[in-house]
Motif scaffolding. Structure first.
Motif, PDB file in Angstrom:
ATOM      1  N   VAL A  73       0.898  -1.145   0.035  1.00 41.84           N
ATOM      2  CA  VAL A  73       0.052  -0.049   0.117  1.00 41.84           C
ATOM      3  C   VAL A  73       0.825   1.356  -0.082  1.00 41.84           C
ATOM      4  N   ASP A  77       0.847   3.746  -3.211  1.00 44.64           N
ATOM      5  CA  ASP A  77       0.596   5.115  -2.711  1.00 44.64           C
ATOM      6  C   ASP A  77       1.477   6.139  -3.057  1.00 44.64           C
ATOM      7  N   GLN A  89      -5.369   0.648  -8.054  1.00 47.12           N
ATOM      8  CA  GLN A  89      -5.851   1.298  -6.998  1.00 47.12           C
ATOM      9  C   GLN A  89      -6.903   0.411  -6.076  1.00 47.12           C
ATOM     10  N   HIS A  90      -7.652  -0.184  -6.900  1.00 41.00           N
ATOM     11  CA  HIS A  90      -8.685  -1.125  -6.327  1.00 41.00           C
ATOM     12  C   HIS A  90      -8.067  -2.236  -5.562  1.00 41.00           C
ATOM     13  N   GLY A  93      -4.821  -0.168  -3.048  1.00 42.64           N
ATOM     14  CA  GLY A  93      -4.735   1.075  -2.707  1.00 42.64           C
ATOM     15  C   GLY A  93      -5.164   1.250  -1.223  1.00 42.64           C
ATOM     16  N   HIS A  94      -5.757   0.144  -0.690  1.00 47.44           N
ATOM     17  CA  HIS A  94      -6.360   0.219   0.912  1.00 47.44           C
ATOM     18  C   HIS A  94      -5.611  -1.182   1.339  1.00 47.44           C
ATOM     19  N   LEU A  95      -5.589  -0.974   2.571  1.00 55.87           N
ATOM     20  CA  LEU A  95      -4.936  -2.188   3.512  1.00 55.87           C
ATOM     21  C   LEU A  95      -5.592  -3.443   3.400  1.00 55.87           C
ATOM     22  N   SER A  97      -7.880  -4.451   1.261  1.00 58.59           N
ATOM     23  CA  SER A  97      -7.843  -5.087   0.110  1.00 58.59           C
ATOM     24  C   SER A  97      -6.484  -5.701  -0.414  1.00 58.59           C
TER      25      SER A  97
END
Length: 149
Positions: A73, A77, A89-90, A93-95, A97
């Motif tokens: 991530v 980022d 990003q999908h 992009g987040h911890l 996912s």
């Protein structure tokens, strides 16, 4: 009418309790069967002994996945090319996912697609993920072999 309704509820509650008791009795019969068959008893005892080791191995696997997800991530980022790619990003992009994707990669589910996405950004993203997947896969393999022996 209310009295009949209340009595039927009491009868159904009694029947439900009776069914639970019979189910428990059936379970106890299965436990007795395990004790009668020697190899099944040995296998059951071995599984119970290994539960603690399995729990610690799963905890180590979770921590590895968490650290790998944080790394990915942060890398994604900081990369300006990753901002343009919606799919990257999908997934990265987040911890949450990223942890899910890494868990899928450890079980070799859709690993090729995620590796190709990372390789399109930077080659060392792919290397980091492959190292994590290789180490985690060896951990899982060692866990399975340890359970069998």
């Amino acid at each position: 009418f209310d009295i009949l309704f209340l009595r039927s509820l009491e009868a159904s509650a009694f029947a439900l309790e009776l069914m639970r008791f019979l189910g428990l009795a059936r379970l106890l019969r299965c436990v007795r069967l395990v004790n009668l068959i020697r190899p099944l008893s040995v296998l059951t005892q071995a599984c119970l002994v290994n539960i603690r080791s399995v729990a610690w191995s799963l905890l180590v696997l979770l921590v590895m996945t968490y650290c790998g997800a944080i790394t990915m991530v942060m890398l994604v980022d900081a990369d300006s090319r990753a901002d343009e790619d919606e799919q990257v990003q999908h997934y990265w992009g987040h911890l949450g996912s990223a942890m899910l994707v890494l868990a899928q990669m450890i079980s070799f589910d859709r690993m090729k697609n995620r590796i190709e996405e990372l390789a399109a950004l930077r080659w060392y993203y792919m290397v980091i993920c492959l190292l994590l997947v290789a180490f985690a896969s060896l951990t899982v393999l060692n866990l399975v072999v340890g359970m069998m022996v």
